[in-house]
Design an enzyme around this catalytic site. Structure first.
Site, PDB file in Angstrom:
ATOM      1  N   TYR A  56      39.314  -8.034  23.602  1.00 31.06           N
ATOM      2  CA  TYR A  56      40.432  -7.306  23.308  1.00 31.06           C
ATOM      3  C   TYR A  56      41.727  -7.868  23.238  1.00 31.06           C
ATOM      4  O   TYR A  56      42.703  -7.386  22.861  1.00 31.06           O
ATOM      5  CB  TYR A  56      40.680  -5.810  24.106  1.00 31.06           C
ATOM      6  CG  TYR A  56      39.347  -4.874  23.949  1.00 31.06           C
ATOM      7  CD1 TYR A  56      39.007  -4.568  22.595  1.00 31.06           C
ATOM      8  CD2 TYR A  56      38.748  -4.624  25.162  1.00 31.06           C
ATOM      9  CE1 TYR A  56      37.980  -3.669  22.626  1.00 31.06           C
ATOM     10  CE2 TYR A  56      37.515  -3.812  24.664  1.00 31.06           C
ATOM     11  CZ  TYR A  56      37.311  -3.323  23.671  1.00 31.06           C
ATOM     12  OH  TYR A  56      36.123  -2.569  23.562  1.00 31.06           O
ATOM     13  N   THR A  78      43.250   3.960  39.346  1.00 34.34           N
ATOM     14  CA  THR A  78      43.546   5.037  40.374  1.00 34.34           C
ATOM     15  C   THR A  78      44.990   5.249  40.779  1.00 34.34           C
ATOM     16  O   THR A  78      45.148   6.015  41.484  1.00 34.34           O
ATOM     17  CB  THR A  78      42.688   4.787  41.718  1.00 34.34           C
ATOM     18  OG1 THR A  78      43.582   3.370  42.125  1.00 34.34           O
ATOM     19  CG2 THR A  78      41.528   4.281  41.476  1.00 34.34           C
ATOM     20  N   THR A  79      45.803   4.636  39.662  1.00 30.59           N
ATOM     21  CA  THR A  79      47.214   5.024  39.547  1.00 30.59           C
ATOM     22  C   THR A  79      47.721   5.346  38.256  1.00 30.59           C
ATOM     23  O   THR A  79      46.868   4.776  37.617  1.00 30.59           O
ATOM     24  CB  THR A  79      48.057   3.875  40.297  1.00 30.59           C
ATOM     25  OG1 THR A  79      47.809   2.629  39.528  1.00 30.59           O
ATOM     26  CG2 THR A  79      47.717   3.351  41.573  1.00 30.59           C
ATOM     27  N   HIS A 114      41.041  -4.136  45.277  1.00 30.07           N
ATOM     28  CA  HIS A 114      40.400  -4.002  43.787  1.00 30.07           C
ATOM     29  C   HIS A 114      40.901  -5.411  43.055  1.00 30.07           C
ATOM     30  O   HIS A 114      42.210  -5.875  43.143  1.00 30.07           O
ATOM     31  CB  HIS A 114      41.478  -2.855  43.410  1.00 30.07           C
ATOM     32  CG  HIS A 114      41.051  -1.496  43.763  1.00 30.07           C
ATOM     33  ND1 HIS A 114      41.845  -0.552  43.479  1.00 30.07           N
ATOM     34  CD2 HIS A 114      39.956  -1.289  44.439  1.00 30.07           C
ATOM     35  CE1 HIS A 114      41.207   0.681  43.945  1.00 30.07           C
ATOM     36  NE2 HIS A 114      39.865   0.249  44.731  1.00 30.07           N
ATOM     37  N   HIS A 173      54.118   0.370  44.990  1.00 27.85           N
ATOM     38  CA  HIS A 173      52.911   1.199  45.579  1.00 27.85           C
ATOM     39  C   HIS A 173      51.826   0.446  46.133  1.00 27.85           C
ATOM     40  O   HIS A 173      51.240   1.023  46.779  1.00 27.85           O
ATOM     41  CB  HIS A 173      52.554   2.000  44.290  1.00 27.85           C
ATOM     42  CG  HIS A 173      52.504   1.566  42.846  1.00 27.85           C
ATOM     43  ND1 HIS A 173      51.319   0.858  42.325  1.00 27.85           N
ATOM     44  CD2 HIS A 173      53.567   1.363  41.815  1.00 27.85           C
ATOM     45  CE1 HIS A 173      51.586   0.507  41.131  1.00 27.85           C
ATOM     46  NE2 HIS A 173      52.700   0.661  40.827  1.00 27.85           N
ATOM     47  N   ASN A 188      50.657  -6.911  44.354  1.00 24.75           N
ATOM     48  CA  ASN A 188      49.890  -7.591  43.544  1.00 24.75           C
ATOM     49  C   ASN A 188      49.672  -9.113  43.661  1.00 24.75           C
ATOM     50  O   ASN A 188      50.980  -9.627  43.934  1.00 24.75           O
ATOM     51  CB  ASN A 188      50.172  -7.198  41.935  1.00 24.75           C
ATOM     52  CG  ASN A 188      49.861  -5.846  41.675  1.00 24.75           C
ATOM     53  OD1 ASN A 188      49.228  -5.054  42.261  1.00 24.75           O
ATOM     54  ND2 ASN A 188      49.898  -5.565  40.385  1.00 24.75           N
ATOM     55  N   HIS A 229      44.687  -1.055  49.040  1.00 26.80           N
ATOM     56  CA  HIS A 229      45.121   0.332  49.158  1.00 26.80           C
ATOM     57  C   HIS A 229      44.993   0.542  50.754  1.00 26.80           C
ATOM     58  O   HIS A 229      43.773   0.021  51.040  1.00 26.80           O
ATOM     59  CB  HIS A 229      44.393   1.531  48.374  1.00 26.80           C
ATOM     60  CG  HIS A 229      44.602   1.292  46.809  1.00 26.80           C
ATOM     61  ND1 HIS A 229      45.457   2.002  46.340  1.00 26.80           N
ATOM     62  CD2 HIS A 229      44.076   0.579  45.818  1.00 26.80           C
ATOM     63  CE1 HIS A 229      45.552   1.648  44.973  1.00 26.80           C
ATOM     64  NE2 HIS A 229      44.404   0.722  44.587  1.00 26.80           N
TER      65      HIS A 229
END
Length: 260
Positions: free
Chosen positions: A127, A198-199, A119, A64, A67, A96
């Protein structure tokens, strides 16, 4: 079915809610940034970006986007300050983009679309790991940077030169010694709001930090993005274009600005 999401008519953003009902949630991203209603918040701190020891590892076509992945086993590349109370570690960046230069960004500014959007994805170190962080409302901080057409970007060039080796879904190549600072604009003024991935799975775990100043990229550089494919090697060729989600309703949220 969940892994069959994409950006075409039948599996695109309009249909994601069928598998991921949070698609219609209260803090979804991206959004349109209406500069007239974004409020300057004097309490917002400057961003502190320490990418000097960033350790890029590989570049991957995930079907998609692609990365660029970083070693996040220690504090090599860290984002803090701004709206953040904690320290966030860079894990990857991706883009994107559109089928033409007139669209491609996910966030918009007064409804204006940019040619692409970068992004830089960071997770909250309190965490322990990325997988736990995405389950938390303050788990991720994503730095969004617009790409607009203009002079070529030197920083981007090294990334684009690696794309030929990851043309299809599932391909991966080594990608070391890349400095993500080379993709930052000169001015770090930003807008910030609480949002989501956003995915899919569209988790509502992101503090969005969208920079006001775009970086420039040439039209020729933009065309390199479109040489990638959504499909796996040997399958029918589908150009990787228009891998952006449209703006979602702001609902009860406020967008804050770090600048007047």
């Amino acid at each position: 079915m969940s892994h069959h999401w994409g950006y075409s008519k039948h599996n695109g953003p309009e249909n994601w809610h069928k598998d991921f009902p949070i698609a219609n949630g209260d803090r979804q991203s991206p959004v349109d940034i209406d500069t007239a209603t974004a409020q300057h918040d004097p309490a917002l701190q400057p961003l502190l970006i320490s990418y000097d020891k960033a350790a890029s590892k590989s570049i991957v076509n995930n079907g998609h986007s692609f990365n660029v992945e970083f070693d996040d086993s220690q504090d090599n590349a860290v984002l803090k300050g701004g709206p953040l109370s904690d320290s966030y570690r860079l894990i990857q960046f991706h883009f994107h983009w559109g089928s033409s230069d007139g669209q491609g960004s996910e966030h918009t500014v007064n409804k204006k679309k940019y040619a692409a959007e970068l992004h830089l994805v960071h997770w909250n170190t309190k965490y322990g790991d990325f997988g736990k962080a995405v389950q938390q409302p303050d788990g991720l901080a994503v730095l969004g940077i617009f790409l607009k057409i203009g002079p070529a970007s030197q920083g981007l060039q090294k990334v684009l030169e690696a794309l030929h080796s990851i043309k299809t879904k599932g391909k991966r190549a080594a990608f070391a010694n890349f400095d993500p600072c080379s993709l930052l604009p000169g001015n770090l003024d930003y807008w910030t709001y609480p949002g989501s991935l956003t995915t899919p799975p569209l988790l509502e775990c992101v503090t969005w930090i969208v920079l006001r100043e775009p970086i420039t990229v040439s039209s020729e550089q933009m065309s390199h993005f479109r040489t990638l494919n959504f499909n796996e090697e040997g399958d029918a060729e589908e150009a990787m274009v228009d891998n952006w989600r449209p703006a979602q309703p702001l609902k009860n949220r406020k967008i804050k600005a770090s600048f007047k």
